[in-house]
Motif scaffolding. Structure first.
Motif, short mmCIF file in Angstrom:
data_model
loop_
_atom_site.label_atom_id
_atom_site.label_comp_id
_atom_site.label_asym_id
_atom_site.label_seq_id
_atom_site.Cartn_x
_atom_site.Cartn_y
_atom_site.Cartn_z
N HIS A 59 0.81 -0.54 0.10
CA HIS A 59 0.01 0.00 -0.30
C HIS A 59 0.25 1.26 0.44
O HIS A 59 0.68 2.33 -1.09
CB HIS A 59 -0.71 -0.33 0.94
CG HIS A 59 -2.54 -1.21 1.30
ND1 HIS A 59 -3.23 -0.22 0.27
CD2 HIS A 59 -2.22 -1.92 1.23
CE1 HIS A 59 -4.18 -0.91 0.25
NE2 HIS A 59 -4.22 -1.79 1.32
N ALA A 62 2.48 1.48 -4.01
CA ALA A 62 1.29 2.10 -4.48
C ALA A 62 1.09 3.71 -3.96
O ALA A 62 0.69 4.23 -5.09
CB ALA A 62 0.22 1.02 -3.95
N ALA A 63 1.08 3.94 -2.82
CA ALA A 63 0.19 5.54 -3.19
C ALA A 63 1.86 6.59 -3.44
O ALA A 63 0.92 7.45 -3.60
CB ALA A 63 0.61 5.73 -1.30
N SER A 66 1.23 6.81 -6.96
CA SER A 66 -0.01 7.52 -7.06
C SER A 66 0.67 9.13 -7.07
O SER A 66 0.27 9.75 -8.09
CB SER A 66 -0.57 6.92 -6.36
OG SER A 66 -2.41 8.48 -6.43
N ASN A 82 -1.34 2.61 -11.94
CA ASN A 82 -2.87 2.45 -11.81
C ASN A 82 -2.53 0.52 -11.82
O ASN A 82 -3.45 0.08 -11.38
CB ASN A 82 -3.85 2.74 -13.11
CG ASN A 82 -4.09 3.90 -12.73
OD1 ASN A 82 -4.82 4.08 -11.94
ND2 ASN A 82 -4.43 4.37 -14.37
N LEU A 85 -2.35 0.21 -7.70
CA LEU A 85 -3.31 -0.24 -6.98
C LEU A 85 -3.99 -0.73 -7.70
O LEU A 85 -4.76 -1.42 -6.50
CB LEU A 85 -4.04 1.54 -7.14
CG LEU A 85 -2.99 3.00 -7.24
CD1 LEU A 85 -4.19 3.88 -7.33
CD2 LEU A 85 -3.10 2.67 -5.57
N HIS A 90 -9.01 -5.11 -2.57
CA HIS A 90 -9.96 -4.50 -3.07
C HIS A 90 -11.40 -5.29 -2.46
O HIS A 90 -11.43 -6.63 -2.40
CB HIS A 90 -9.84 -4.52 -3.71
CG HIS A 90 -8.86 -2.68 -4.39
ND1 HIS A 90 -9.12 -1.87 -4.48
CD2 HIS A 90 -8.35 -3.42 -5.74
CE1 HIS A 90 -7.54 -1.57 -4.94
NE2 HIS A 90 -7.03 -2.15 -5.47
N LEU A 99 -9.09 -0.51 -12.37
CA LEU A 99 -7.71 0.22 -12.81
C LEU A 99 -6.56 -1.40 -13.54
O LEU A 99 -5.81 0.21 -13.70
CB LEU A 99 -7.42 -0.34 -10.60
CG LEU A 99 -7.84 1.25 -10.28
CD1 LEU A 99 -7.74 0.81 -8.27
CD2 LEU A 99 -6.95 2.12 -10.32
#
Length: 245
Positions: A59, A62-63, A66, A82, A85, A90, A99
């Motif tokens: 996470h 990925a953050a 982004s 994308n 993420l 999810h 995504l």
């Protein structure tokens, strides 16, 4: 470059080494000097951490991907973000599918063939997890075509394995007679009939089943004969009556 080597290590099933290499890049001044590549490196870190089972670390990577992609505003880096993420867990499977679809299409737009191949493999996995096996087969089939046409042997092998897993999850259709009691359809004919009813073209069906378009056409000729119809519309109507009965 170190980034390419990190990607290779991930493909080889060595995520720990991939993470070490990504950290070696992002913890130096090179991460500042080449902002247009950082989202790609962070996405690699996310995928590697997921492979290792560290969702929290994934996470974080990925953050970062982004944030960088948004700041840089380059389509290729947005696709990498994308991708990262989309691979995270999810609550709704459709989120991952959306995504990863955006990632694959973004890579295709930028001409990043290898990245697109990876994205479509991951998209196929997400679709299969969502129970969308036909769509999963199409995504993986496209990945295999890209891998084979660009000499990506390892990714081609991954695609072949993914095709087998998808095939193993498909229910084996039971032969069934049409409503007028004519000849029963074979398993493959029943599968093709359902795909026609779902609106797939002959080319889509061929890609899904990994056969030629001519093979699909030959199957349809036999299906039409067995069901006593002369068109796709007639086939769909017969199937609907059979299901209603």
């Amino acid at each position: 470059s170190i980034g390419i080597l990190a990607s290779i290590r991930l493909d080889q099933g060595r995520p720990e080494q991939c993470v070490e290499l990504v950290r070696a890049i992002t913890d130096t001044d090179r991460s500042t000097a080449t902002p247009g590549l950082r989202a790609r490196w962070y996405a690699l870190g996310a995928l590697a951490e997921l492979t290792r089972g560290d969702v929290s670390a994934a996470h974080e990577w990925a953050a970062r991907a982004s944030d960088v992609a948004e700041a840089v505003g380059l389509p290729g880096q947005s696709a990498h973000a994308n991708l990262a993420l989309g691979c995270l867990p999810h609550d709704e499977p459709s989120t991952a599918v959306e995504l990863l679809t955006a990632a694959a299409d973004g890579f295709a737009h930028c001409g990043l063939v290898v990245a697109e191949t990876r994205a479509r493999l991951l998209l196929g996995r997400a679709l299969a997890s969502a129970g969308q096996l036909d769509e999963a087969a199409l995504a993986v089939g496209r990945a295999k075509q890209l891998a084979e046409s660009n000499g990506a042997v390892y990714l081609g092998a991954l695609a072949t394995n993914a095709q087998r897993r998808i095939g193993a999850r498909r229910p084996r259709p039971r032969p069934r007679a049409d409503v007028r009691g004519q000849d029963t359809l074979s398993g493959q004919e029943a599968r093709i009939s359902r795909m026609v009813a779902n609106g797939l073209s002959n080319r889509d069906i061929a890609a899904n089943l990994f056969v030629s378009v001519k093979t699909v056409e030959a199957h349809l000729t036999r299906i039409f004969r067995k069901l006593g119809v002369s068109s796709r519309a007639g086939l769909i109507s017969t199937l609907n009556r059979s299901a209603a009965g």
